[in-house]
Scaffold this active site. Structure first.
Site, PDB file in Angstrom:
ATOM      1  CG  ASP A 459     -41.075  85.501  -6.668  1.00  0.00           C
ATOM      2  OD1 ASP A 459     -41.356  86.552  -6.059  1.00  0.00           O
ATOM      3  OD2 ASP A 459     -41.639  84.415  -6.435  1.00  0.00           O
ATOM      4  CD1 TRP A 461     -42.977  91.772  -4.166  1.00  0.00           C
ATOM      5  CD2 TRP A 461     -42.169  90.780  -6.012  1.00  0.00           C
ATOM      6  NE1 TRP A 461     -42.479  92.756  -4.986  1.00  0.00           N
ATOM      7  CE2 TRP A 461     -41.967  92.184  -6.121  1.00  0.00           C
ATOM      8  CE3 TRP A 461     -41.735  89.967  -7.055  1.00  0.00           C
ATOM      9  CZ2 TRP A 461     -41.357  92.778  -7.239  1.00  0.00           C
ATOM     10  CZ3 TRP A 461     -41.131  90.556  -8.156  1.00  0.00           C
ATOM     11  CH2 TRP A 461     -40.946  91.941  -8.246  1.00  0.00           C
ATOM     12  CG  ASP A 462     -42.563  83.518  -0.168  1.00  0.00           C
ATOM     13  OD1 ASP A 462     -42.183  82.559  -0.875  1.00  0.00           O
ATOM     14  OD2 ASP A 462     -42.978  83.378   0.995  1.00  0.00           O
ATOM     15  CE1 TYR A 463     -47.450  87.650  -4.451  1.00  0.00           C
ATOM     16  CE2 TYR A 463     -46.285  88.905  -6.117  1.00  0.00           C
ATOM     17  CZ  TYR A 463     -47.219  88.851  -5.101  1.00  0.00           C
ATOM     18  OH  TYR A 463     -47.923  89.979  -4.743  1.00  0.00           O
ATOM     19  CG  ASP A 464     -43.519  79.904  -3.101  1.00  0.00           C
ATOM     20  OD1 ASP A 464     -44.083  80.932  -2.712  1.00  0.00           O
ATOM     21  OD2 ASP A 464     -43.471  78.879  -2.409  1.00  0.00           O
TER      22      ASP A 464
END
Length: 810
Positions: A459, A461-464
């Site tokens: 990841d 894209w900071d899709y945590d």
């Protein structure tokens, strides 16, 4: 000179001035339109720009042909706009409204123009304006309708779930209502027929205003006759459930320098010791995670710290982390307790350093505070504290949001974040790549993962995972977990094994960017449901006028964008859609188990990002918050009456020390001049989903335009535009969804069957918190924390507000 002649002379001056303005607008459109065509964009702006230069020049010469030409330009614009976006009201605004304003001025200029019959021409133009106004009204009304696709099942029809997972009713004993996090109450005193009678029953103020760095995103608990909650600065309160009067308060005294940017106290945790006399001190206790990285335990009856818990009622989670800088490690979400073990993650301040504090997950004894286990994914040999002179592994993925407890299985479901330095993956190690942006099922008896499910590979894209997972039982009694995500996909997994109960498909995704060898060729896509919309096109660009819409179209074509999962770039901006606040965030989803329905509010915004080479970031002065140069600049800003944090959204100029690039995020992709977003509305919505099939039941924009407008000026329009929203909902057996969350500072009740708002109230501050429902002395209450949120740009406050029907009515 007569007054009539003076009036004509003044009218001529205004007509000439209008002509100059139209010509200048035309020149701007011509220059930008030419650039847009060279980028492969729409020819409309160049063509209209040239025609407006001609129209404006003729008007400046007081020629009526200039007015007629502008009328033709306007009619052509309406035809073009309808061809591009149809009857999409909000999409038509920048295309039609500003040209309509100019049309009105042009029509009013007819009497001053050199042509007979100016009055008759004016009347015809006024008729045209009326028709255009009616069209505008119709299309805006169209934009506000909920899209109903399927009927919502009635109570008891299509229902899913074990009643043991609910455990709400008179009480609201956990952050998500119950350990299952369904955010469902079986109370039905308040219905769509009587909800209009809701009134404020009481208001309590914590005395802690959130300021520029943190928000009071608190959801209280209710056990017995008492509410328990925390303020934005971690002060604990116990309130009388019927009156809101304070019973006790406890201040853990978190120092100002320990409070990080984007901090919050979302909730607290209640624990009752088994087989202990209820009259004993701390037989029941409230446990809070603090912004300076402590677990605090106090007596639920008195607020006095539990002497047997750690040292004076507190333990530090930072032991073994190597003494992180103040504000780098904080607990922002309520811990969970499974089989007597408190399990907590923590926030590690984003964007600062690749080798920031460890994301280690820890378990503490709920009675003594003793460390029972530690899970450091890079050091599975460390089961409690690291050996002397060593630390937990720096930079590993953390869990900042709320976990979910499964007492029966002995599992805690951890929505994991990313490794430190969100937007660069080249230095990540195998275990980090395995567990980041995953739901990890941690066994509390061993402190080790039993299974994990990853939603994004490598990841950047900071899709945590920000949403708390929700437990349900599917048909046949299969224990399942509902996992929402920032990118919009919703996954249904067997919570015993992590296996998907609905298909998850591997699809090829864009490659390239600054580290092409690191990009995964495929990513998992949920076939159960996604809140994500179609990829952006040039036609989706927006603004307050054709000029800023054109500017956004130019930016769109200049940026790298290949759709979902566009790799980060440094030579130009890249578009991330959905952005890091897209899909479902920390508010999570609610589930009505009687109807078998998921209620999901969501964001629908892109980000406009660029990786910034290290040398350039250093020249710009982008330093981590523990760097002496940053601290000095913060002091200078404070002396000037400001704050560096206030002017920076998350990701805007984050240094990411330790990797080759800093990151610059334009969250929401806003136009600097107007403050409006480049993507057309809606920016947020709310939807109901059939839990068995994943089918959308209804979907609608969520949030009115009343507090939004260009240049930060509230429009006060009551129209549903669909605003950004943070915070979730609660759903009741009375058939109502209660939710605030949006930037319009309203709390509302929505009919779960139709999606229609059936009641609302104006809050004194932003309602970026999850509401809760309970009953006391036979009366049903709705409670919301109105604390505001600086990132959402809603007013700050310290209000805890309870609503109920007037006594004696139901």
């Amino acid at each position: 000179m007569s007054s009539i002649e003076r009036g004509r002379g003044f009218g001529s001056v205004l007509a000439r001035l209008l002509g100059v303005v139209i010509a200048l607008i035309g020149l701007t459109l011509t220059i930008g339109g030419g650039q847009l065509i060279m980028l492969g964009g729409s020819p409309y702006y160049l063509v209209v720009g040239l025609l407006m230069i001609l129209s404006g020049g003729l008007l400046a010469l007081l020629r009526a042909t200039g007015a007629w030409l502008y009328i033709l330009i306007f009619l052509g614009t309406v035809v073009w706009a309808l061809w591009e976006v149809g009857l999409n009201g909000w999409a038509l605004v920048p295309r039609v409204i500003a040209p309509l304003v100019l049309l009105i001025l042009v029509v009013l200029s007819f009497p001053a123009l050199k042509r007979e019959g100016g009055g008759r021409l004016a009347l015809g133009g006024i008729g045209l304006i009326v028709v255009a106004g009616l069209i505008s009204g119709v299309v805006v009304a169209q934009a506000n309708k909920a899209r109903v696709q399927s009927p919502v099942p009635a109570t008891g029809q299509g229902g899913i779930g074990d009643p043991a997972l609910i455990r709400t009713g008179a009480d609201w004993p956990a952050y998500g209502g119950a350990d299952s996090a369904q955010r469902y109450s079986p109370l039905n005193q308040i219905t769509k027929d009587n909800v209009k009678g809701l009134q404020r029953a009481w208001t309590f103020r914590t005395g802690d205003l959130p300021g520029e760095r943190f928000g009071a995103e608190t959801t209280p608990l209710k056990i017995g006759d008492t509410l328990y909650l925390c303020s934005g600065r971690n002060r604990l309160f116990a309130l009388d459930a019927a009156t809101g009067k304070q019973k006790w308060t406890y201040d853990p005294r978190v120092a100002d320098d320990q409070i990080p940017y984007t901090a919050a106290c979302r909730g607290v945790t209640y624990y009752a010791q088994p087989n202990v006399d209820a009259a004993q001190p701390c037989a029941t206790r409230i446990i809070e995670g603090t912004l300076d990285g402590r677990l605090v335990a106090v007596d639920a009856r008195t607020g006095v710290p539990c002497a047997g818990f750690g040292t004076n009622g507190a333990v530090s989670i930072k032991t073994g982390m190597g003494d992180p800088y103040p504000g780098m490690v904080s607990i922002t979400s309520a811990p969970v307790i499974v089989r007597g073990v408190i399990v907590t993650g923590h926030q590690v301040l984003d964007g600062q350093k690749r080798w920031n504090a460890s994301g280690v997950i820890q378990g503490f004894d709920a009675v003594t505070g003793q460390l029972r286990f530690a899970w450091d994914m890079m050091r599975p040999d460390i089961t409690t504290l690291p050996p002397t002179g060593q630390t937990y592994t720096p930079g590993t993925p953390n869990m900042w949001t709320t976990a979910t407890a499964d007492e029966a299985l002995g599992l805690v479901f951890l929505p994991m974040g990313n490794s430190a330095a969100d937007y660069y993956s080249g230095l990540r190690r195998p275990a980090e790549n395995e567990y980041s942006t995953s739901l990890v099922a941690l066994d509390v008896t061993t402190g080790k993962p039993r299974w994990h499910f990853q939603t994004v590979r490598k990841d950047v894209w900071d899709y945590d995972l920000g949403s708390q997972a929700t437990l349900v039982d599917m048909p046949g009694g299969v224990p399942a977990v509902v996992l929402p995500s920032k990118q919009g996909d919703i996954y249904i997994l067997d919570r015993r094994t992590g296996q998907p109960l609905h298909r998850v498909e591997e699809r090829r995704v864009p490659q390239g960017g600054v580290e092409p060898a690191q990009r995964s060729p495929t990513q998992p896509f949920s076939l159960f449901h996604t809140l994500r919309k179609a990829d952006l096109t040039e036609r989706d660009m927006w603004g307050m006028s054709p000029i800023d819409q054109m500017f956004c179209r130019i930016q769109f074509h200049q940026a790298a964008y290949e759709g979902y999962f566009t790799p980060p770039t440094a030579d130009r901006h890249f578009i991330q859609y959905p952005g890091y606040n897209g899909g479902s965030d920390w508010g999570g989803v609610a589930v009505d188990p009687a109807r078998g329905v998921i209620v999901a509010n969501y964001n629908d915004m892109p980000n406009h990002n660029r990786l910034v080479p290290r040398a350039e970031a250093d020249r710009l002065g982008w330093f981590p918050r523990d760097d002496p140069r940053y601290i000095e600049r913060e002091k200078e800003a404070a002396n000037r009456g400001g704050n560096l944090s206030k002017s920076k959204a998350e990701g805007a100029g984050d240094p990411q020390i330790g990797v080759p690039y800093a990151i610059d995020v334009n969250a929401g992709w806003r136009v600097k001049f107007t403050g409006l977003l480049c993507k057309q509305p809606p920016y947020g919505g709310i939807r109901t989903i059939d839990l068995k099939t994943g089918r959308t039941l209804w979907d609608r924009p969520f949030g009115t335009a009343r507090k939004n407008g260009p240049f930060g000026i509230p429009s006060m329009l009551p129209l549903e535009i669909g605003t950004p929203n943070n915070g979730g909902s609660a759903v009741t057996a009375g058939g109502l969804i209660f939710i605030a969350a949006a930037t319009d500072d309203l709390i509302r009740a929505i009919d779960i069957e139709t999606g229609k708002t059936v009641w609302s109230d104006v809050l004194p501050a932003g309602g970026q918190a999850n509401p809760m429902i309970y009953e006391q002395y036979g009366r049903q209450y709705l409670v919301i924390m109105a604390g505001g949120h600086h990132f959402m740009e809603t007013p700050e406050g310290d209000y805890v507000i309870a609503y109920a029907l007037p006594e004696g009515r139901s």
